[in-house]
Design a protein around this motif. Structure first.
Motif, PDB file in Angstrom:
ATOM      1  N   ALA A 136      17.253  37.255  35.464  1.00 53.23           N
ATOM      2  CA  ALA A 136      17.999  38.495  35.702  1.00 53.23           C
ATOM      3  C   ALA A 136      18.298  38.664  37.187  1.00 53.23           C
ATOM      4  O   ALA A 136      19.392  39.112  37.566  1.00 53.23           O
ATOM      5  CB  ALA A 136      17.192  39.685  35.185  1.00 53.23           C
ATOM      6  N   ALA A 137      17.318  38.304  38.028  1.00 52.51           N
ATOM      7  CA  ALA A 137      17.536  38.410  39.477  1.00 52.51           C
ATOM      8  C   ALA A 137      18.640  37.463  39.935  1.00 52.51           C
ATOM      9  O   ALA A 137      19.504  37.844  40.735  1.00 52.51           O
ATOM     10  CB  ALA A 137      16.226  38.096  40.212  1.00 52.51           C
ATOM     11  N   PHE A 138      18.631  36.241  39.416  1.00 55.17           N
ATOM     12  CA  PHE A 138      19.675  35.295  39.816  1.00 55.17           C
ATOM     13  C   PHE A 138      21.044  35.753  39.311  1.00 55.17           C
ATOM     14  O   PHE A 138      22.053  35.626  40.020  1.00 55.17           O
ATOM     15  CB  PHE A 138      19.356  33.902  39.287  1.00 55.17           C
ATOM     16  N   ALA A 139      21.068  36.311  38.088  1.00 57.86           N
ATOM     17  CA  ALA A 139      22.337  36.853  37.573  1.00 57.86           C
ATOM     18  C   ALA A 139      22.831  37.985  38.463  1.00 57.86           C
ATOM     19  O   ALA A 139      24.038  38.087  38.744  1.00 57.86           O
ATOM     20  CB  ALA A 139      22.136  37.345  36.140  1.00 57.86           C
ATOM     21  N   GLY A 140      21.909  38.829  38.938  1.00 53.28           N
ATOM     22  CA  GLY A 140      22.298  39.903  39.855  1.00 53.28           C
ATOM     23  C   GLY A 140      22.869  39.370  41.151  1.00 53.28           C
ATOM     24  O   GLY A 140      23.851  39.917  41.680  1.00 53.28           O
ATOM     25  N   SER A 141      22.271  38.297  41.666  1.00 50.53           N
ATOM     26  CA  SER A 141      22.795  37.716  42.908  1.00 50.53           C
ATOM     27  C   SER A 141      24.184  37.126  42.692  1.00 50.53           C
ATOM     28  O   SER A 141      25.049  37.211  43.573  1.00 50.53           O
ATOM     29  CB  SER A 141      21.831  36.652  43.440  1.00 50.53           C
ATOM     30  N   LEU A 142      24.420  36.533  41.503  1.00 50.41           N
ATOM     31  CA  LEU A 142      25.755  35.983  41.210  1.00 50.41           C
ATOM     32  C   LEU A 142      26.796  37.099  41.107  1.00 50.41           C
ATOM     33  O   LEU A 142      27.938  36.941  41.571  1.00 50.41           O
ATOM     34  CB  LEU A 142      25.711  35.188  39.894  1.00 50.41           C
ATOM     35  N   VAL A 143      26.399  38.226  40.501  1.00 50.63           N
ATOM     36  CA  VAL A 143      27.325  39.370  40.423  1.00 50.63           C
ATOM     37  C   VAL A 143      27.680  39.851  41.825  1.00 50.63           C
ATOM     38  O   VAL A 143      28.865  40.106  42.137  1.00 50.63           O
ATOM     39  CB  VAL A 143      26.691  40.508  39.599  1.00 50.63           C
ATOM     40  N   ALA A 144      26.663  39.961  42.685  1.00 49.39           N
ATOM     41  CA  ALA A 144      26.928  40.402  44.060  1.00 49.39           C
ATOM     42  C   ALA A 144      27.863  39.420  44.769  1.00 49.39           C
ATOM     43  O   ALA A 144      28.820  39.831  45.447  1.00 49.39           O
ATOM     44  CB  ALA A 144      25.607  40.518  44.825  1.00 49.39           C
ATOM     45  N   MET A 145      27.610  38.117  44.613  1.00 40.80           N
ATOM     46  CA  MET A 145      28.477  37.108  45.226  1.00 40.80           C
ATOM     47  C   MET A 145      29.909  37.250  44.731  1.00 40.80           C
ATOM     48  O   MET A 145      30.867  37.193  45.512  1.00 40.80           O
ATOM     49  CB  MET A 145      27.969  35.703  44.893  1.00 40.80           C
ATOM     50  N   GLY A 146      30.059  37.432  43.400  1.00 43.69           N
ATOM     51  CA  GLY A 146      31.391  37.535  42.818  1.00 43.69           C
ATOM     52  C   GLY A 146      32.145  38.739  43.336  1.00 43.69           C
ATOM     53  O   GLY A 146      33.344  38.655  43.667  1.00 43.69           O
ATOM     54  N   VAL A 147      31.462  39.877  43.407  1.00 39.65           N
ATOM     55  CA  VAL A 147      32.111  41.106  43.878  1.00 39.65           C
ATOM     56  C   VAL A 147      32.535  40.956  45.336  1.00 39.65           C
ATOM     57  O   VAL A 147      33.675  41.283  45.712  1.00 39.65           O
ATOM     58  CB  VAL A 147      31.160  42.313  43.714  1.00 39.65           C
ATOM     59  N   ILE A 148      31.623  40.454  46.172  1.00 42.41           N
ATOM     60  CA  ILE A 148      31.930  40.317  47.604  1.00 42.41           C
ATOM     61  C   ILE A 148      33.041  39.297  47.831  1.00 42.41           C
ATOM     62  O   ILE A 148      33.952  39.517  48.641  1.00 42.41           O
ATOM     63  CB  ILE A 148      30.652  39.921  48.376  1.00 42.41           C
ATOM     64  N   TYR A 149      32.985  38.197  47.087  1.00 47.45           N
ATOM     65  CA  TYR A 149      34.031  37.171  47.221  1.00 47.45           C
ATOM     66  C   TYR A 149      35.393  37.741  46.810  1.00 47.45           C
ATOM     67  O   TYR A 149      36.402  37.537  47.496  1.00 47.45           O
ATOM     68  CB  TYR A 149      33.678  35.967  46.351  1.00 47.45           C
ATOM     69  N   GLY A 150      35.400  38.486  45.693  1.00 50.93           N
ATOM     70  CA  GLY A 150      36.661  39.066  45.218  1.00 50.93           C
ATOM     71  C   GLY A 150      37.236  40.070  46.204  1.00 50.93           C
ATOM     72  O   GLY A 150      38.460  40.136  46.400  1.00 50.93           O
ATOM     73  N   LEU A 151      36.359  40.865  46.826  1.00 50.39           N
ATOM     74  CA  LEU A 151      36.828  41.869  47.785  1.00 50.39           C
ATOM     75  C   LEU A 151      37.339  41.225  49.073  1.00 50.39           C
ATOM     76  O   LEU A 151      38.237  41.768  49.730  1.00 50.39           O
ATOM     77  CB  LEU A 151      35.690  42.843  48.120  1.00 50.39           C
ATOM     78  N   SER A 152      36.773  40.074  49.437  1.00 49.47           N
ATOM     79  CA  SER A 152      37.080  39.468  50.733  1.00 49.47           C
ATOM     80  C   SER A 152      38.252  38.506  50.680  1.00 49.47           C
ATOM     81  O   SER A 152      38.880  38.244  51.707  1.00 49.47           O
ATOM     82  CB  SER A 152      35.848  38.718  51.274  1.00 49.47           C
ATOM     83  N   ARG A 153      38.521  37.953  49.512  1.00 48.28           N
ATOM     84  CA  ARG A 153      39.540  36.917  49.421  1.00 48.28           C
ATOM     85  C   ARG A 153      40.939  37.496  49.597  1.00 48.28           C
ATOM     86  O   ARG A 153      41.318  38.449  48.915  1.00 48.28           O
ATOM     87  CB  ARG A 153      39.451  36.205  48.068  1.00 48.28           C
ATOM     88  N   GLY A 154      41.675  36.949  50.543  1.00 42.50           N
ATOM     89  CA  GLY A 154      43.055  37.371  50.735  1.00 42.50           C
ATOM     90  C   GLY A 154      44.000  36.230  50.444  1.00 42.50           C
ATOM     91  O   GLY A 154      43.595  35.181  49.932  1.00 42.50           O
ATOM     92  N   ARG A 155      45.261  36.408  50.751  1.00 42.52           N
ATOM     93  CA  ARG A 155      46.247  35.350  50.526  1.00 42.52           C
ATOM     94  C   ARG A 155      46.067  34.249  51.561  1.00 42.52           C
ATOM     95  O   ARG A 155      46.498  34.387  52.709  1.00 42.52           O
ATOM     96  CB  ARG A 155      47.656  35.920  50.608  1.00 42.52           C
ATOM     97  N   GLY A 156      45.425  33.185  51.136  1.00 42.58           N
ATOM     98  CA  GLY A 156      45.231  32.043  52.034  1.00 42.58           C
ATOM     99  C   GLY A 156      44.289  32.316  53.183  1.00 42.58           C
ATOM    100  O   GLY A 156      44.246  31.564  54.141  1.00 42.58           O
ATOM    101  N   ALA A 157      43.535  33.428  53.101  1.00 40.57           N
ATOM    102  CA  ALA A 157      42.625  33.757  54.191  1.00 40.57           C
ATOM    103  C   ALA A 157      41.313  34.279  53.620  1.00 40.57           C
ATOM    104  O   ALA A 157      41.238  34.680  52.455  1.00 40.57           O
ATOM    105  CB  ALA A 157      43.248  34.801  55.113  1.00 40.57           C
TER     106      ALA A 157
END
Length: 351
Positions: A136-157
Motif C-alpha cells: 500500500a505504501a509503494f502504491a501511494g508513492s506511485l500515485v504521488a509520482m504520477g500526480v506530480i509528473y502529470g502536473l509538471s509535464r509540459g509541451r516538450g518541457a
C-alpha cells in the motif's frame, strides 16, 4: 547521454584508476559497517554457537537472532541509506537546490498516506507471511509520482520550478489527508500509524529485503548512468542544451528513477528523513561536485551512515530501541539549518 563531463566546468577526466581511488574509502566504510551491523546489539550472541551447523536451527536462538534479525536489518539499512543518499544527490543536481532531498517531491508523503490508509482499513494482518502495508505504501508513492509528473509535464518541457512547487503542494495535501485519517482512527490504529511514520528497520527474515532489491537496482543503475548529464545540467538547462544534453528526457528520467527507488525503500522501512540531505553534502567534501563520483560514493556512504545510525538506535537505550527515523531527524535538523545558513545569501538572491 552526453559526452565526457570534462567538456564542462573544467572538471578533470575521470580515469578508472582515479574513480577507484576516490571511491575506495567509501567502499571500505560500507564494508566495515556491514560487518559491524550484525555483530552489535542489545542481546549478546554466542557467534560460535550461532554458526555451529550441528545444532538444529529450531534450538539455536543465537543463529535465529543473527540470521533472521540482525543480518536482514543490516542489509535493509544498507539498501535504504544508499538509495536515499543517491536519490538526494540526483534531486539536488536536478533541482539545482542544495536543500532538496528525496522527500521534497512528495514521494514519502504518498507512501505514508498509502500505509496509513491501509492501517485504517485493517489491512495490517499478514497474509501468507506478507504484510500488505508495504505494498500500500509503494502504491501511494506511485500515485504521488504520477500526480506530480502529470502536473509538471509540459509541451516538450519539464520545468523543475513547476516540479518543485507541485511536489511540495502534493506533499502538504497528502499530509493533510494523513491528519484526517488520524482524526478518524482509534487509539490502536493511531499507535500503529505513528510507529510506521517514525521509520524503522526491524524486519524479520529476508522477504522485505528481497522485495526492495529489483527496484533499488534498476533505480541505482539508471541514476548512475544519468550522472554525466546531471553534471552538465547542474550548470543550467540552457548550458546543458548547448552541450547536446536532451534536457527534458534527463529531467524526467531522473525524477522517475530516483522517486521509484525512494518509494521502494520507504515502503519497506517507512519515512527515514534527512539521509538524502546529509550524506551527499558530506560526500562532496571528499569527491568534489562530479556526479559520476558523488552518486556511487553517496550510495556507499548512505548505506554505512544508516547502518551506524541503526546500531546507535539499538544501543542508546539498551533493550528499548529508538526508531531510526527519529535519530536521523535529530541529526538532520541541525544539519539542515547549517546548510540554510551557509547558502543564505544564494537563496535570498533567488539563485
Amino acid at each position: 547521454m552526453s559526452g565526457p563531463i570534462e567538456i564542462s566546468a573544467g572538471m578533470r577526466p575521470l580515469s578508472p584508476a582515479r574513480f577507484a581511488a576516490r571511491l575506495a574509502p567509501f567502499v571500505l566504510a560500507l564494508a566495515a559497517a556491514a560487518v559491524l551491523g550484525p555483530l552489535v546489539g542489545p542481546v549478546k550472541i554466542d557467534f560460535a554457537r550461532a554458526l555451529d551447523a550441528t545444532i538444529p536451527a529450531a534450538l539455536n536462538e543465537d543463529r535465529t537472532v543473527l540470521l533472521s534479525l540482525r543480518v536482514p536489518r543490516t542489509i535493509l539499512a544498507m539498501l535504504c541509506g544508499g538509495a536515499l543518499a543517491a536519490a538526494g544527490a540526483a534531486f539536488q543536481a536536478l533541482l539545482r537546490n542544495p536543500l532538496a532531498e528525496p522527500y521534497t517531491l512528495g514521494v514519502s508523503s504518498g507512501a505514508a498516506l498509502g500505509a496509513v490508509f491501509a492501517i485504517k482499513l485493517g489491512l495490517d494482518v499478514s497474509i501468507l507471511g506478507v504484510s500488505p502495508i508495504p505494498f500500500a505504501a509503494f502504491a501511494g508513492s506511485l500515485v504521488a509520482m504520477g500526480v506530480i509528473y502529470g502536473l509538471s509535464r509540459g509541451r516538450g518541457a519539464f520545468p523543475t520550478s513547476v516540479l518543485l512547487l507541485a511536489g511540495v503542494t502534493v506533499s502538504f495535501f497528502f499530509a493533510s489527508m494523513i491528519l484526517f485519517i488520524h482524526y478518524l482512527a482509534d487509539f490502536t490504529e493511531n499507535q500503529q500509524m505513528i510507529r510506521w511514520m517514525m521509520g524503522g528497520l526491524d524486519v524479520v527474515g529476508m522477504r522485505a529485503v528481497i522485495q526492495v532489491v529489483p527496484l533499488w537496482l534498476v533505480g541505482m543503475i539508471a541514476v548512475f548512468l544519468l550522472s554525466p548529464d546531471l553534471n552538465v545540467l547542474s550548470f543550467g538547462s540552457t548550458y546543458a542544451h548547448g552541450k547536446g544534453v536532451n534536457v527534458p528526457r534527463t529531467q524526467k528520467a531522473t525524477f522517475i528513477f530516483a522517486s521509484m527507488m525512494t518509494g521502494a525503500v520507504v515502503s519497506a522501512a517507512g519515512p527515514i528523513g534527512f539521509v538524502g540531505l546529509i550524506v551527499p553534502h558530506a560526500v562532496r567534501f571528499f569527491t568534489g561536485p562530479d556526479m559520476r563520483l558523488v552518486v556511487p560514493a553517496s550510495m556507499c556512504a548512505g548505506g554505512a551512515f544508516l547502518i551506524f545510525c541503526d546500531i546507535a538506535a539499538r544501543m542508546i537505550l539498551g533493550e528499548a530501541e529508538i526508531p531510526v527515523g527519529v535519530l536521523t531527524a535529530m541529526l538532520g535538523g541541525p544539519f539542515f539549518l547549517f546548510l540554510l545558513m551557509r547558502h543564505r545569501e544564494r537563496l535570498s538572491a533567488g539563485d
